[in-house]
Write a protein that holds these residues in place. Structure first.
Motif, PDB file in Angstrom:
ATOM      1  N   CYS A  81      34.893  44.195  50.145  1.00 28.17           N
ATOM      2  CA  CYS A  81      35.848  43.642  51.113  1.00 28.17           C
ATOM      3  C   CYS A  81      35.731  42.128  51.212  1.00 28.17           C
ATOM      4  O   CYS A  81      36.739  41.422  51.354  1.00 28.17           O
ATOM      5  N   VAL A  82      34.516  41.622  51.134  1.00 24.07           N
ATOM      6  CA  VAL A  82      34.305  40.172  51.175  1.00 24.07           C
ATOM      7  C   VAL A  82      34.938  39.512  49.952  1.00 24.07           C
ATOM      8  O   VAL A  82      35.536  38.429  50.053  1.00 24.07           O
ATOM      9  N   ILE A  83      34.821  40.164  48.796  1.00 31.17           N
ATOM     10  CA  ILE A  83      35.450  39.629  47.582  1.00 31.17           C
ATOM     11  C   ILE A  83      36.965  39.512  47.770  1.00 31.17           C
ATOM     12  O   ILE A  83      37.579  38.492  47.446  1.00 31.17           O
ATOM     13  N   ILE A  84      37.575  40.573  48.303  1.00 28.09           N
ATOM     14  CA  ILE A  84      39.017  40.536  48.572  1.00 28.09           C
ATOM     15  C   ILE A  84      39.340  39.455  49.590  1.00 28.09           C
ATOM     16  O   ILE A  84      40.311  38.695  49.437  1.00 28.09           O
ATOM     17  N   VAL A 107      32.889  52.240  39.751  1.00 30.77           N
ATOM     18  CA  VAL A 107      34.330  52.461  39.590  1.00 30.77           C
ATOM     19  C   VAL A 107      35.032  52.560  40.936  1.00 30.77           C
ATOM     20  O   VAL A 107      36.064  51.922  41.168  1.00 30.77           O
ATOM     21  N   THR A 108      34.474  53.375  41.854  1.00 28.66           N
ATOM     22  CA  THR A 108      35.168  53.660  43.117  1.00 28.66           C
ATOM     23  C   THR A 108      35.007  52.574  44.173  1.00 28.66           C
ATOM     24  O   THR A 108      35.860  52.451  45.056  1.00 28.66           O
ATOM     25  N   CYS A 109      33.921  51.822  44.106  1.00 29.35           N
ATOM     26  CA  CYS A 109      33.691  50.785  45.126  1.00 29.35           C
ATOM     27  C   CYS A 109      34.044  49.379  44.656  1.00 29.35           C
ATOM     28  O   CYS A 109      34.147  48.467  45.487  1.00 29.35           O
ATOM     29  N   TYR A 110      34.202  49.192  43.362  1.00 25.60           N
ATOM     30  CA  TYR A 110      34.479  47.847  42.871  1.00 25.60           C
ATOM     31  C   TYR A 110      35.673  47.804  41.911  1.00 25.60           C
ATOM     32  O   TYR A 110      36.683  47.154  42.207  1.00 25.60           O
ATOM     33  N   ILE A 111      35.568  48.486  40.776  1.00 19.95           N
ATOM     34  CA  ILE A 111      36.548  48.301  39.707  1.00 19.95           C
ATOM     35  C   ILE A 111      37.952  48.709  40.132  1.00 19.95           C
ATOM     36  O   ILE A 111      38.898  47.909  40.074  1.00 19.95           O
ATOM     37  N   VAL A 112      38.136  49.960  40.578  1.00 20.21           N
ATOM     38  CA  VAL A 112      39.480  50.438  40.931  1.00 20.21           C
ATOM     39  C   VAL A 112      40.062  49.681  42.129  1.00 20.21           C
ATOM     40  O   VAL A 112      41.213  49.224  42.072  1.00 20.21           O
ATOM     41  N   PRO A 113      39.317  49.520  43.228  1.00 19.01           N
ATOM     42  CA  PRO A 113      39.902  48.771  44.351  1.00 19.01           C
ATOM     43  C   PRO A 113      40.274  47.337  44.001  1.00 19.01           C
ATOM     44  O   PRO A 113      41.318  46.839  44.441  1.00 19.01           O
ATOM     45  N   LEU A 114      39.447  46.678  43.197  1.00 17.61           N
ATOM     46  CA  LEU A 114      39.738  45.287  42.861  1.00 17.61           C
ATOM     47  C   LEU A 114      40.869  45.170  41.851  1.00 17.61           C
ATOM     48  O   LEU A 114      41.659  44.213  41.897  1.00 17.61           O
ATOM     49  N   ILE A 115      40.973  46.130  40.933  1.00 18.72           N
ATOM     50  CA  ILE A 115      42.119  46.141  40.012  1.00 18.72           C
ATOM     51  C   ILE A 115      43.408  46.416  40.790  1.00 18.72           C
ATOM     52  O   ILE A 115      44.444  45.769  40.561  1.00 18.72           O
ATOM     53  N   PHE A 116      43.353  47.368  41.716  1.00 20.03           N
ATOM     54  CA  PHE A 116      44.512  47.648  42.572  1.00 20.03           C
ATOM     55  C   PHE A 116      44.903  46.399  43.348  1.00 20.03           C
ATOM     56  O   PHE A 116      46.093  46.072  43.455  1.00 20.03           O
ATOM     57  N   PHE A 117      43.914  45.717  43.873  1.00 23.65           N
ATOM     58  CA  PHE A 117      44.160  44.472  44.609  1.00 23.65           C
ATOM     59  C   PHE A 117      44.802  43.420  43.716  1.00 23.65           C
ATOM     60  O   PHE A 117      45.770  42.749  44.108  1.00 23.65           O
ATOM     61  N   ALA A 118      44.295  43.260  42.493  1.00 23.28           N
ATOM     62  CA  ALA A 118      44.817  42.248  41.575  1.00 23.28           C
ATOM     63  C   ALA A 118      46.259  42.538  41.172  1.00 23.28           C
ATOM     64  O   ALA A 118      47.086  41.626  41.074  1.00 23.28           O
ATOM     65  N   LEU A 119      46.573  43.819  40.946  1.00 20.26           N
ATOM     66  CA  LEU A 119      47.923  44.182  40.516  1.00 20.26           C
ATOM     67  C   LEU A 119      48.907  44.226  41.680  1.00 20.26           C
ATOM     68  O   LEU A 119      49.978  43.607  41.635  1.00 20.26           O
ATOM     69  N   MET A 120      48.532  44.954  42.728  1.00 18.24           N
ATOM     70  CA  MET A 120      49.461  45.179  43.829  1.00 18.24           C
ATOM     71  C   MET A 120      49.579  43.968  44.751  1.00 18.24           C
ATOM     72  O   MET A 120      50.602  43.802  45.426  1.00 18.24           O
ATOM     73  N   ILE A 177      39.147  36.011  47.798  1.00 15.14           N
ATOM     74  CA  ILE A 177      40.077  35.761  46.687  1.00 15.14           C
ATOM     75  C   ILE A 177      41.538  35.790  47.123  1.00 15.14           C
ATOM     76  O   ILE A 177      42.360  35.020  46.606  1.00 15.14           O
ATOM     77  N   ALA A 178      41.890  36.650  48.069  1.00 14.83           N
ATOM     78  CA  ALA A 178      43.295  36.829  48.459  1.00 14.83           C
ATOM     79  C   ALA A 178      44.002  35.531  48.861  1.00 14.83           C
ATOM     80  O   ALA A 178      45.138  35.291  48.422  1.00 14.83           O
ATOM     81  N   PRO A 179      43.388  34.669  49.675  1.00 18.00           N
ATOM     82  CA  PRO A 179      44.088  33.420  50.032  1.00 18.00           C
ATOM     83  C   PRO A 179      44.320  32.509  48.840  1.00 18.00           C
ATOM     84  O   PRO A 179      45.321  31.786  48.782  1.00 18.00           O
ATOM     85  N   ILE A 180      43.408  32.543  47.869  1.00 16.83           N
ATOM     86  CA  ILE A 180      43.528  31.676  46.697  1.00 16.83           C
ATOM     87  C   ILE A 180      44.546  32.233  45.703  1.00 16.83           C
ATOM     88  O   ILE A 180      45.409  31.507  45.195  1.00 16.83           O
ATOM     89  N   ALA A 181      44.449  33.542  45.435  1.00 15.54           N
ATOM     90  CA  ALA A 181      45.294  34.153  44.411  1.00 15.54           C
ATOM     91  C   ALA A 181      46.707  34.447  44.896  1.00 15.54           C
ATOM     92  O   ALA A 181      47.677  34.303  44.131  1.00 15.54           O
TER      93      ALA A 181
END
Length: 238
Positions: free
Chosen positions: A110-113, A23-36, A116-120
């Motif tokens: 961080c690598v996932i972000i 939850v703390t290292c993947y789900i919440v940070p990546l959901i925050f990233f996807a929304l914000m 994905i960030a340049p594409i999304a």
């Protein structure tokens, strides 16, 4: 050395199965990233130039301050510590193995972000990618060292949650990742400088890898390592 590597490998496997770490290292940070990510770049298009840096600072802070300490409490606040002593296993092994495992998990996030960030969101990649990851590794290590102190000092899970939030929330709100730090009142700007997140954010920005942004992080990790050593000695004597 083989025992140490086995301990790190075992901790990695345990962390993979940990719902708290997931939850703390993947789900919440990546959901925050996807929304914000979409909100930030829509409201302020210039945000795409610092989106990756902002999102990784938030994710690392959450994983280090909220994700790591509970694992340390489970080890050093329970009978697991007695098992360590009974079998002649150095007490620092648990801390080091959890530190390394959390470091790897946060780097993966961080690598996932980063990918994905340049594409999304059409986010701009750092101009110097190796230097970006070097700065990111330093910030992750500093954040985890603070999380290690929390896990060794606080014995109660409820208190730990409260204290972790008191460190995490100002780290995010006053670091400059949500809005420029110069928009804050001077007092809040000074308070924000107490937290490593503001220094880490400046360090991983383009052309930010400079000693003026690095010295405070080096000081924090040095002090944290000394404190962790003292806390482990106290654990051994108890």
């Amino acid at each position: 050395m083989s025992a140490f590597l086995y301990g790190v490998s075992l901790q990695w496997k345990l962390d993979i199965r940990s719902k708290s770490l997931l939850v703390t290292c993947y789900i919440v940070p990546l959901i925050f990233f996807a929304l914000m990510g979409g909100i930030f770049t829509s409201i302020t298009p210039e945000m795409k130039h610092t989106l990756i840096q902002s999102m990784v600072v938030m994710g690392v802070s959450m994983g280090a301050f909220i994700g790591l300490p509970p694992s340390l409490i489970e080890t050093y606040g329970s009978d697991i510590k007695k098992v360590y002593k009974a079998n002649g296993v150095p007490l620092y092994l648990g801390l080091v193995s959890m530190f390394i495992s959390a470091f790897v998990h946060l780097m993966i996030m961080c690598v996932i972000i980063f990918l994905i960030a340049p594409i999304a969101f059409d986010a701009t990649l750092p101009t110097n990618i190796p230097l970006f990851f070097a700065a990111l590794a330093i910030y992750i290590a500093v954040s985890l060292s603070i999380g290690s102190i929390l896990g060794l000092v606080v014995k109660n899970q409820a208190k730990l949650t409260m204290i972790a939030q008191l460190i995490f929330l100002p780290s995010i709100m006053l670091s400059g990742i949500m809005f420029p730090i110069n928009l804050l009142p001077k007092a809040l700007e000074v308070i924000g400088k107490i937290f490593p997140a503001s220094w880490g954010y400046q360090l991983i920005l383009n052309n930010g890898f400079q000693f003026k942004n690095l010295w405070y992080l080096l000081l924090v990790i040095f002090v944290a390592l000394m404190l962790c050593g003292l806390l482990l000695k106290r654990q051994k004597s108890n």
